[in-house]
Scaffold this motif. Structure first.
Motif, PDB file in Angstrom:
ATOM      1  N   LEU A  72       0.837  -1.202   0.000  1.00 29.46           N
ATOM      2  CA  LEU A  72       0.000   0.000   0.000  1.00 29.46           C
ATOM      3  C   LEU A  72       0.874   1.254   0.000  1.00 29.46           C
ATOM      4  CD1 LEU A  72      -2.685  -1.090   2.600  1.00 29.46           C
ATOM      5  CD2 LEU A  72      -3.091  -0.656   0.181  1.00 29.46           C
ATOM      6  N   SER A  73       1.973   1.172   0.759  1.00 29.01           N
ATOM      7  CA  SER A  73       2.860   2.317   0.843  1.00 29.01           C
ATOM      8  C   SER A  73       3.540   2.578  -0.493  1.00 29.01           C
ATOM      9  CB  SER A  73       3.906   2.050   1.936  1.00 29.01           C
ATOM     10  OG  SER A  73       4.863   3.059   1.956  1.00 29.01           O
ATOM     11  N   SER A  74       3.976   1.524  -1.154  1.00 28.97           N
ATOM     12  CA  SER A  74       4.666   1.726  -2.430  1.00 28.97           C
ATOM     13  C   SER A  74       3.697   2.192  -3.509  1.00 28.97           C
ATOM     14  CB  SER A  74       5.369   0.443  -2.877  1.00 28.97           C
ATOM     15  OG  SER A  74       4.406  -0.539  -3.210  1.00 28.97           O
ATOM     16  N   GLU A  75       2.412   1.872  -3.365  1.00 27.43           N
ATOM     17  CA  GLU A  75       1.417   2.327  -4.332  1.00 27.43           C
ATOM     18  C   GLU A  75       0.924   3.720  -4.026  1.00 27.43           C
ATOM     19  OE1 GLU A  75      -0.130   0.469  -7.138  1.00 27.43           O
ATOM     20  OE2 GLU A  75       1.839  -0.399  -6.820  1.00 27.43           O
ATOM     21  N   GLY A  76       1.303   4.220  -2.866  1.00 25.88           N
ATOM     22  CA  GLY A  76       0.885   5.581  -2.541  1.00 25.88           C
ATOM     23  C   GLY A  76      -0.433   5.695  -1.813  1.00 25.88           C
ATOM     24  N   HIS A  77      -0.988   4.569  -1.353  1.00 23.16           N
ATOM     25  CA  HIS A  77      -2.267   4.653  -0.648  1.00 23.16           C
ATOM     26  C   HIS A  77      -2.080   5.092   0.791  1.00 23.16           C
ATOM     27  CE1 HIS A  77      -4.472   2.961  -3.950  1.00 23.16           C
ATOM     28  NE2 HIS A  77      -3.712   1.901  -3.986  1.00 23.16           N
ATOM     29  N   ILE A  78      -0.895   4.768   1.371  1.00 14.17           N
ATOM     30  CA  ILE A  78      -0.617   5.145   2.768  1.00 14.17           C
ATOM     31  C   ILE A  78       0.794   5.716   2.869  1.00 14.17           C
ATOM     32  CG2 ILE A  78      -2.151   3.373   3.712  1.00 14.17           C
ATOM     33  CD1 ILE A  78       0.278   1.682   4.331  1.00 14.17           C
ATOM     34  N   TYR A  79       1.052   6.408   3.966  1.00 16.41           N
ATOM     35  CA  TYR A  79       2.398   6.928   4.202  1.00 16.41           C
ATOM     36  C   TYR A  79       2.731   6.840   5.676  1.00 16.41           C
ATOM     37  CZ  TYR A  79      -0.203  11.134   5.567  1.00 16.41           C
ATOM     38  OH  TYR A  79      -1.074  12.004   6.170  1.00 16.41           O
ATOM     39  N   SER A  80       4.024   6.732   5.966  1.00 16.85           N
ATOM     40  CA  SER A  80       4.424   6.590   7.362  1.00 16.85           C
ATOM     41  C   SER A  80       4.468   7.960   8.015  1.00 16.85           C
ATOM     42  CB  SER A  80       5.806   5.919   7.455  1.00 16.85           C
ATOM     43  OG  SER A  80       6.749   6.670   6.737  1.00 16.85           O
ATOM     44  N   THR A  81       4.224   7.986   9.328  1.00 19.02           N
ATOM     45  CA  THR A  81       4.193   9.263  10.029  1.00 19.02           C
ATOM     46  C   THR A  81       5.356   9.381  11.009  1.00 19.02           C
ATOM     47  OG1 THR A  81       2.634   8.341  11.609  1.00 19.02           O
ATOM     48  CG2 THR A  81       1.713   9.541   9.731  1.00 19.02           C
ATOM     49  N   ILE A  82       5.100   9.106  12.295  1.00 16.36           N
ATOM     50  CA  ILE A  82       6.160   9.343  13.279  1.00 16.36           C
ATOM     51  C   ILE A  82       7.288   8.304  13.168  1.00 16.36           C
ATOM     52  CG2 ILE A  82       4.702  10.570  14.909  1.00 16.36           C
ATOM     53  CD1 ILE A  82       4.349   7.983  16.442  1.00 16.36           C
ATOM     54  N   ASP A  83       6.947   7.099  12.732  1.00  9.47           N
ATOM     55  CA  ASP A  83       7.990   6.099  12.519  1.00  9.47           C
ATOM     56  C   ASP A  83       7.477   5.061  11.530  1.00  9.47           C
ATOM     57  OD1 ASP A  83       7.285   4.617  15.762  1.00  9.47           O
ATOM     58  OD2 ASP A  83       6.276   4.315  13.838  1.00  9.47           O
ATOM     59  N   GLU A  84       8.279   4.050  11.276  1.00  8.93           N
ATOM     60  CA  GLU A  84       7.915   3.060  10.281  1.00  8.93           C
ATOM     61  C   GLU A  84       6.780   2.147  10.715  1.00  8.93           C
ATOM     62  OE1 GLU A  84       9.689   4.595   7.537  1.00  8.93           O
ATOM     63  OE2 GLU A  84       9.311   2.504   6.991  1.00  8.93           O
ATOM     64  N   ASP A  85       6.308   2.342  11.935  1.00  5.02           N
ATOM     65  CA  ASP A  85       5.212   1.497  12.413  1.00  5.02           C
ATOM     66  C   ASP A  85       3.873   2.208  12.422  1.00  5.02           C
ATOM     67  OD1 ASP A  85       7.157  -0.398  14.864  1.00  5.02           O
ATOM     68  OD2 ASP A  85       6.739  -0.723  12.729  1.00  5.02           O
TER      69      ASP A  85
END
Lengths: 118, 257
Positions: free
Chosen positions: B237-250
């Motif tokens: 999802l992250s690589s497709e651009g649907h989500i992004y990380s915020t304060i850390d990778e979790d």
């Protein structure tokens, strides 16, 4: 019955449009020697005879669109036509167009044809 | 004084939009705040001429006709100093008048040629017409085929969406309808994602906190799914651009929430 429409049809649909004005798109061939008639091959593999009101001034071949009235023998009495140039004729997918004609005819509630009132 | 327009943003005024990827709002449009239909609807001239009128809005059934696109044949051309008027016939009804304003730089298009028109439906003196903002000659007749299919498809999709509301609704006769390619944010289903990915995305999307959903949180909500699958889904999802990380990778937030 003047709803001013010229529904897009193919050869097989002509019997249901007797007496009505239709729009037929296909490949022209076999222009007769007087230029008063030619054959239009539609995407469903049918050959339709197109009868001209005045003799053709040019040689038609390739993709051609005919607007006209369907007579009792399922011929078209041509009111107007468009002869497309070779570049357009060569890229046109007639089979796909035929599918679209059948689809829009079937789903007439989505592809609206004919104006009932203003 | 600058903030009178009600933007409440960083204090710059101008065109910064409130959130997400909303369209930039010019001052005029915002003031009218008409909830204008945002779409360009492919349709037929018959549909435009048969549409019902309510104030200055036009409706074809449930669908609002504001900006439309049609493909038709130019029957007549009339040039005047300030504009060019065309009569366009797409075989579904009488020719429809299309006006192209300010034609200085654009040469008039010829009769008996197919064109694609983009414009707005208007009524003037009881007569319906289209004010065209773009008219392009059709260079490939497959565009006619394409338009017929696009009209059918868009109307089918719109009527299905209206009828079934939020959920995916009853399947229509055709098999492809289940895929809902219009990316409805309300139903949350995005085509191209498998079940786990969709569920993960859904959970992340519904999280409204600033730091977003934590992987731990997502795993808890998807009891039956192994943590590794969740992590893989998040990676995708992250690589497709649907989500992004915020304060850390979790921790992740959705791009379209």
């Amino acid at each position: 019955m003047s709803d001013f429409s010229k529904p897009r049809v193919n050869g097989k649909m002509l019997p249901s449009f007797k007496g009505r004005t239709v729009c037929l798109l296909g490949n022209a061939k076999d222009v007769d020697s007087n230029g008063t008639a030619f054959t239009l091959s539609t995407g469903d593999g049918q050959d339709v005879k197109v009868i001209m009101q005045e003799p053709l001034g040019e040689y038609v071949s390739g993709l051609t669109e005919v607007h006209g009235n369907v007579d009792a023998q399922n011929n078209i009495n041509c009111q107007s036509y468009i002869a497309f140039p070779k570049e357009i004729s060569d890229t046109f997918d007639l089979g796909l167009y035929n599918d679209a004609v059948e689809l829009t005819s079937r789903f007439s509630e989505f592809y609206k044809v004919g104006v009932t009132d203003q | 004084m600058w903030n009178q327009g009600g933007y409440q943003d960083q204090g710059q005024g101008g065109f910064s939009s409130p959130g997400g990827f909303g369209t930039p709002q010019g001052t005029q449009g915002d003031r009218k705040s008409r909830n204008r239909a945002q779409n360009v609807l492919p349709c037929t001239t018959a549909e435009i001429l048969s549409a019902t009128q309510n104030d200055d809005k036009f409706y074809s059934g449930e669908i609002e006709l504001s900006q439309i696109t049609i493909v038709g044949l130019i029957i007549a051309v009339k040039e005047s100093p300030t504009r060019i008027d065309y009569e366009v016939d797409d075989m579904t009804g009488p020719p429809l008048e299309e006006s192209v304003p300010e034609p200085e730089r654009i040469a008039a298009l010829r009769e008996n040629t197919y064109v694609r028109v983009y414009g707005t439906v208007r009524s003037f003196g009881g007569k319906r017409n289209v004010t065209a903002f773009k008219m392009v000659p059709v260079m490939d007749m497959n565009e006619v085929t394409y338009h017929m299919l696009e009209v059918t498809h868009s109307h089918l999709a719109l009527s299905k969406h209206a009828a079934s509301g939020m959920s995916s609704g009853a399947p229509m006769n055709s098999s492809t309808m289940g895929d809902n390619i219009y990316n409805n944010q309300d139903s949350g289903m995005i085509s191209g994602l498998n079940q786990v990915q969709n569920q993960v995305h859904s959970i992340i999307q519904s999280n409204v906190t600033e730091e977003g959903a934590s992987i731990e949180n997502v795993c808890k909500q998807l009891r039956g799914v192994p943590e590794r699958s969740v992590r893989e889904a998040i990676e995708f999802l992250s690589s497709e651009g649907h989500i992004y990380s915020t304060i850390d990778e979790d921790h992740y937030k959705a791009t379209d929430s």
